[in-house]
Structure formats: structure tokens, C-alpha cells
Write a protein that holds these residues in place. Structure first.
Motif, PDB file in Angstrom:
ATOM      1  N   ARG A   1      -1.265  19.556 -17.606  1.00  0.00           N
ATOM      2  CA  ARG A   1      -1.585  17.888 -17.409  1.00  0.00           C
ATOM      3  C   ARG A   1      -2.439  17.368 -18.333  1.00  0.00           C
ATOM      4  NH1 ARG A   1      -0.568  14.039 -13.038  1.00  0.00           N
ATOM      5  NH2 ARG A   1       1.042  15.474 -12.879  1.00  0.00           N
ATOM      6  N   THR A   2      -3.022  18.035 -18.600  1.00  0.00           N
ATOM      7  CA  THR A   2      -4.751  18.227 -19.808  1.00  0.00           C
ATOM      8  C   THR A   2      -3.803  17.830 -20.624  1.00  0.00           C
ATOM      9  OG1 THR A   2      -6.087  17.965 -18.222  1.00  0.00           O
ATOM     10  CG2 THR A   2      -6.944  18.104 -20.623  1.00  0.00           C
TER      11      THR A   2
ATOM     12  N   PHE B   1      -0.988  18.080 -22.004  1.00  0.00           N
ATOM     13  CA  PHE B   1      -0.033  16.259 -21.986  1.00  0.00           C
ATOM     14  C   PHE B   1      -0.774  15.374 -22.409  1.00  0.00           C
ATOM     15  CE2 PHE B   1       3.847  18.957 -19.698  1.00  0.00           C
ATOM     16  CZ  PHE B   1       4.587  18.559 -21.122  1.00  0.00           C
ATOM     17  N   LEU B   2      -1.945  14.719 -21.439  1.00  0.00           N
ATOM     18  CA  LEU B   2      -2.690  13.685 -21.465  1.00  0.00           C
ATOM     19  C   LEU B   2      -3.316  13.744 -23.102  1.00  0.00           C
ATOM     20  CD1 LEU B   2      -4.913  13.989 -18.853  1.00  0.00           C
ATOM     21  CD2 LEU B   2      -2.565  12.262 -19.497  1.00  0.00           C
ATOM     22  N   ILE B   3      -3.714  14.665 -23.214  1.00  0.00           N
ATOM     23  CA  ILE B   3      -4.099  14.497 -25.319  1.00  0.00           C
ATOM     24  C   ILE B   3      -2.733  14.301 -26.113  1.00  0.00           C
ATOM     25  CG2 ILE B   3      -5.073  15.656 -26.937  1.00  0.00           C
ATOM     26  CD1 ILE B   3      -6.947  17.673 -24.629  1.00  0.00           C
ATOM     27  N   ALA B   4      -1.712  15.177 -26.023  1.00  0.00           N
ATOM     28  CA  ALA B   4      -0.747  14.673 -26.523  1.00  0.00           C
ATOM     29  C   ALA B   4      -0.496  13.221 -26.674  1.00  0.00           C
ATOM     30  CB  ALA B   4       0.604  15.903 -26.416  1.00  0.00           C
ATOM     31  N   GLY B   5      -0.229  13.000 -25.355  1.00  0.00           N
ATOM     32  CA  GLY B   5       0.377  11.244 -25.365  1.00  0.00           C
ATOM     33  C   GLY B   5      -1.005  10.641 -25.998  1.00  0.00           C
ATOM     34  N   VAL B   6      -2.492  10.795 -26.232  1.00  0.00           N
ATOM     35  CA  VAL B   6      -3.544  10.292 -26.753  1.00  0.00           C
ATOM     36  C   VAL B   6      -3.234  10.070 -27.800  1.00  0.00           C
ATOM     37  CG1 VAL B   6      -5.539  10.123 -27.814  1.00  0.00           C
ATOM     38  CG2 VAL B   6      -5.020  10.076 -25.198  1.00  0.00           C
ATOM     39  N   ALA B   7      -2.619  11.187 -29.386  1.00  0.00           N
ATOM     40  CA  ALA B   7      -2.563  11.634 -30.588  1.00  0.00           C
ATOM     41  C   ALA B   7      -1.240  10.715 -31.076  1.00  0.00           C
ATOM     42  CB  ALA B   7      -2.424  12.851 -30.675  1.00  0.00           C
ATOM     43  N   VAL B   8      -0.023  10.960 -30.059  1.00  0.00           N
ATOM     44  CA  VAL B   8       1.415  10.433 -30.247  1.00  0.00           C
ATOM     45  C   VAL B   8       1.546   8.846 -30.116  1.00  0.00           C
ATOM     46  CG1 VAL B   8       3.506  10.343 -29.554  1.00  0.00           C
ATOM     47  CG2 VAL B   8       2.639  12.433 -29.292  1.00  0.00           C
ATOM     48  N   GLY B   9       0.531   8.158 -28.870  1.00  0.00           N
ATOM     49  CA  GLY B   9       0.366   6.880 -28.874  1.00  0.00           C
ATOM     50  C   GLY B   9      -0.946   6.066 -30.173  1.00  0.00           C
ATOM     51  N   ILE B  10      -1.812   7.264 -30.354  1.00  0.00           N
ATOM     52  CA  ILE B  10      -2.393   6.036 -31.060  1.00  0.00           C
ATOM     53  C   ILE B  10      -1.224   6.378 -32.580  1.00  0.00           C
ATOM     54  CG2 ILE B  10      -4.032   6.872 -33.051  1.00  0.00           C
ATOM     55  CD1 ILE B  10      -5.756   8.393 -30.307  1.00  0.00           C
ATOM     56  N   THR B  11      -0.941   7.032 -33.235  1.00  0.00           N
ATOM     57  CA  THR B  11       0.266   7.541 -34.576  1.00  0.00           C
ATOM     58  C   THR B  11       1.100   6.173 -34.026  1.00  0.00           C
ATOM     59  OG1 THR B  11      -0.782   9.762 -34.047  1.00  0.00           O
ATOM     60  CG2 THR B  11       1.659   8.688 -35.678  1.00  0.00           C
ATOM     61  N   LEU B  12       1.963   6.470 -33.112  1.00  0.00           N
ATOM     62  CA  LEU B  12       2.784   5.499 -33.473  1.00  0.00           C
ATOM     63  C   LEU B  12       2.390   3.901 -33.561  1.00  0.00           C
ATOM     64  CD1 LEU B  12       5.101   7.162 -29.972  1.00  0.00           C
ATOM     65  CD2 LEU B  12       5.253   6.376 -32.721  1.00  0.00           C
ATOM     66  N   GLY B  13       1.072   3.406 -32.875  1.00  0.00           N
ATOM     67  CA  GLY B  13       0.423   1.961 -32.694  1.00  0.00           C
ATOM     68  C   GLY B  13      -0.088   2.024 -33.899  1.00  0.00           C
ATOM     69  N   ASP B  14      -0.693   2.920 -34.948  1.00  0.00           N
ATOM     70  CA  ASP B  14      -1.112   2.714 -35.917  1.00  0.00           C
ATOM     71  C   ASP B  14       0.176   2.339 -36.815  1.00  0.00           C
ATOM     72  OD1 ASP B  14      -3.440   2.536 -35.785  1.00  0.00           O
ATOM     73  OD2 ASP B  14      -3.601   5.514 -36.761  1.00  0.00           O
TER      74      ASP B  14
ATOM     75  N   THR C   1      -7.174  13.698 -16.151  1.00  0.00           N
ATOM     76  CA  THR C   1      -7.807  15.478 -15.603  1.00  0.00           C
ATOM     77  C   THR C   1      -8.227  15.375 -13.885  1.00  0.00           C
ATOM     78  OG1 THR C   1      -8.254  15.823 -18.007  1.00  0.00           O
ATOM     79  CG2 THR C   1      -8.538  17.298 -16.441  1.00  0.00           C
ATOM     80  N   ILE C   2      -9.366  15.122 -13.539  1.00  0.00           N
ATOM     81  CA  ILE C   2      -9.557  15.210 -12.322  1.00  0.00           C
ATOM     82  C   ILE C   2      -8.871  14.475 -11.716  1.00  0.00           C
ATOM     83  CG2 ILE C   2     -11.386  15.280 -10.641  1.00  0.00           C
ATOM     84  CD1 ILE C   2     -13.269  15.092 -13.371  1.00  0.00           C
ATOM     85  N   ALA C   3      -8.034  13.633 -11.347  1.00  0.00           N
ATOM     86  CA  ALA C   3      -6.993  13.065 -10.768  1.00  0.00           C
ATOM     87  C   ALA C   3      -5.809  13.849 -10.655  1.00  0.00           C
ATOM     88  CB  ALA C   3      -7.147  11.791 -10.623  1.00  0.00           C
ATOM     89  N   SER C   4      -5.183  14.447 -11.780  1.00  0.00           N
ATOM     90  CA  SER C   4      -4.134  14.820 -11.581  1.00  0.00           C
ATOM     91  C   SER C   4      -3.689  16.500 -10.418  1.00  0.00           C
ATOM     92  CB  SER C   4      -4.028  16.237 -12.441  1.00  0.00           C
ATOM     93  OG  SER C   4      -4.065  15.476 -14.444  1.00  0.00           O
TER      94      SER C   4
ATOM     95  N   GLY D   1     -10.945  15.611 -21.716  1.00  0.00           N
ATOM     96  CA  GLY D   1      -9.870  17.162 -21.422  1.00  0.00           C
ATOM     97  C   GLY D   1     -10.028  17.675 -20.875  1.00  0.00           C
ATOM     98  N   THR D   2     -12.110  18.628 -21.832  1.00  0.00           N
ATOM     99  CA  THR D   2     -12.771  19.689 -22.217  1.00  0.00           C
ATOM    100  C   THR D   2     -13.508  19.356 -20.736  1.00  0.00           C
ATOM    101  OG1 THR D   2     -12.041  20.077 -24.117  1.00  0.00           O
ATOM    102  CG2 THR D   2     -13.730  20.930 -22.491  1.00  0.00           C
TER     103      THR D   2
END
Length: 332
Positions: free
Chosen positions: A32-33, A35-48, A21-24, A114-115
Motif C-alpha cells: 500500500r505504501t 502505491f501511495l508514494i506512486a500515487g503522489v508522484a503521478v498525481g503531482i505530475t498530472l496536476g502540474d 500507511t499506518i491505516a492500511s 511512507g518510510t
């Protein structure tokens, strides 16, 4: 926060998302934040899901990451989202067994990171919106002034090649830094309590910046019309290049004195008025169509420049009368 307050013993994603977030890019941190949080959620779900289907191993890790990225690209073309989906899926495949119980704490980590990143970048250490616009705008204005001077030199030397080179340079000027700075300034004064008092100032700077960006577009017409006049061997009286040099000085002084909300840069205004005066003198010498268009371009850029320094629109538009009532008809 993730470890001590939320009792997450492995808060791996919280610092990763905070840094992301800070580097965005400034001006896009909130977006960007998300999308980052959404990416975490989607990535974890897909990874599982993928770990439970294909198991663990070197080949499986590559397959999981590749499939996760391809699926992420179907959802969105946002780079941070795709990267976070692939990274989250990879970390899950490498470090953790297949378990859906990991999804919630990792998602919470993403929200915490993100927060915190937003708090740091927008509240604890927010950028100064006016300084950002000034730093991005001044180099651009100087480059515009340089090319306007080249157009004047082309007219004085009757050199259409120089006018074409100036046109190409003006077309290639990159305005992304200024546009990013404007976006960042708007974001900061909207979200950061420490910068709320800058809202009116930012609006003045944003308006002035938009006018100078319009002047950049108009300067391309100026170079194009000058090049056409020279190639067609039309009359270019000395007063016309002189007007363009004054116009370049006006833009150059804006780059030095630019402060739309604190007064009127007299040197910039004085140079703009001189440009209008010399353009009027050129019109009195019965220019051909491209010469008339050059004079009109000078007038428009001069009015935009004066208005960008903080003069009201009505006052700036009143300067058009210096070109005479028949200017618009002749230009048509």
C-alpha cells in the motif's frame, strides 16, 4: 523530518502518506505504501500538467480531479493509488500555481511519510503475529464446529434440510480475517527486527491455519454427502452422527487450545481419534456410497485437525489405518 531535516517548509504530503500507511490493512502495508508514494508522484505530475493546460478555477479543479482519476484507473485498479492520484492533483490545483518545481519536494514528502509509517507500524509498534492469527482463527473454528454439529444432528434426525442449511452456512463462512492475519504475520516477521524470532512459530501457525482451511472445505463435502445420503434414504447408523459430533468437538477444542508450536492439545486429539473410531464402526455396518464418503470426510478432517495441533504429517496420516484397508476402495 520533512520540515526540519529536509527543509521542506510545507510538508503537506508527508503526514498524509504516513497516516495512510499506518491505516492500511495489516499485511498489505508495504504494498500500500508503494502505491501511495506512486500515487503522489503521478498525481503531482498530472496536476502540474493539467493546471498548466486548463488554468485554475472551480470548474478546472473538478476537471483536473476527474481526468487524473480516470487516467489513474488506466494504470491500476488499486484504490489507494487512485485516491492518492486524485487527492494529490486536487491539492495541487487548489493550493499551488502551475509549477513543475513542486513535484520533487512533494514526492520526497511521500517517501518520508511512507518510510515513517512503515517504521512505526513494523518496527516501533509491530503487531504480535501469533496473537493476530489466534484472534482471527478461533471464531472461525468455532463456527465450523457449530455447523459440523448441525450435520451430525441432521444425520441423527434424518433431516436433509438441516444438512443443507449447514452446507450453506459452511459455504458462506468468511475466511478473509484469518487470511489477512496470516499475510500480516508473514509481513511482520519478515520486515520487523523485533519479530524475527517469531519466524518459526509463525510458520507453524500458518501451516496449521492452512490445514484448518482445508478442513473447512472438507466439511462442506461432509455436509453435502450427508445431505445426499439422507435424501436417497441411505442407511445412517447412530455411530456416524456420533463420529461427526466427536469431530466437531475436536475442531472446537482446537479453537480453545490452538497452539501448533507448543505441544499437542490432548482434548482435540482425543476427540479426533474418537471420531475416527466411530467412523470405523459405521463402516463395519456396510454403508452405501454417500455414507462411506461421509466416513472418509471424517477421517480426512480428523487427520488435518490433529496435524494442525503440531503432530507431524506422517504421524497424522498414520491415523487413516484406523478406517481399515478397504475404505478408499469402497469410497471410489
Amino acid at each position: 523530518m520533512a520540515n526540519d531535516l529536509l527543509d521542506n517548509r510545507q510538508p503537506l504530503f508527508a503526514p498524509a502518506v504516513a497516516v495512510g500507511t499506518i491505516a492500511s490493512s495489516v499485511g498489505q502495508r508495504l504494498r500500500r505504501t508503494v502505491f501511495l508514494i506512486a500515487g503522489v508522484a503521478v498525481g503531482i505530475t498530472l496536476g502540474d500538467l493539467l493546471v498548466s493546460w486548463v488554468g485554475r478555477g472551480h470548474i478546472q479543479i473538478g476537471l483536473i480531479v476527474a481526468v487524473s482519476i480516470l487516467l489513474a484507473m488506466l494504470f491500476s485498479g488499486e484504490g489507494s493509488f487512485i485516491t492518492q492520484v486524485g487527492g494529490s492533483a486536487m491539492v495541487l490545483a487548489v493550493l499551488s500555481p502551475a509549477s513543475t518545481s513542486l513535484a520533487v519536494p512533494r514526492l520526497v514528502d511521500g517517501v518520508v511519510g511512507g518510510t515513517v509509517g512503515l517504521l512505526v507500524s513494523l518496527i516501533v509498534l509491530p503487531l504480535h503475529p501469533i496473537h493476530r492469527i489466534r484472534r482471527a482463527g478461533r471464531p472461525l473454528l468455532r463456527r465450523i464446529a457449530e455447523q459440523i454439529d448441525r450435520v451430525a444432528d441432521a444425520g441423527a434426525n434424518r433431516d436433509p434440510g438441516t444438512a443443507q442449511q449447514a452446507l450453506d452456512a459452511l459455504r458462506n463462512l468468511d475466511t478473509s480475517d484469518l487470511q489477512t492475519a496470516l499475510s500480516a504475520a508473514v509481513e511482520v516477521v519478515r520486515l520487523s527486527p523485533l519479530r524475527w524470532h517469531n519466524h518459526n512459530s509463525v510458520e507453524g501457525w500458518r501451516h496449521g491455519s492452512e490445514l484448518m482451511l482445508r478442513s473447512l472445505l472438507q466439511s462442506r463435502d461432509l455436509a453435502l454427502n450427508m445431505e445426499a445420503a439422507l435424501r436417497r434414504d441411505e442407511a445412517v447408523p447412530p455411530s456416524l452422527p456420533q463420529a461427526i459430533h466427536c469431530l466437531a468437538d475436536s475442531v472446537r477444542h482446537v479453537a480453545i487450545e490452538w497452539s501448533p508450536t507448543s505441544g499437542k492439545p490432548s482434548q482435540s486429539q482425543e476427540s479426533a481419534l474418537k471420531a475416527v473410531k466411530w467412523a470405523q464402526e459405521a463402516l463395519n455396518e456396510k454403508l452405501d456410497i454417500n455414507g462411506v464418503n461421509v466416513a472418509n470426510d471424517i477421517s480426512i478432517i480428523a487427520v488435518n485437525t490433529i496435524q494442525a495441533t503440531g503432530v507431524s504429517r506422517d504421524e497424522a496420516e498414520a491415523l487413516r489405518c484406523h478406517l481399515g484397508p478397504d475404505t478408499t476402495a469402497r469410497a471410489k
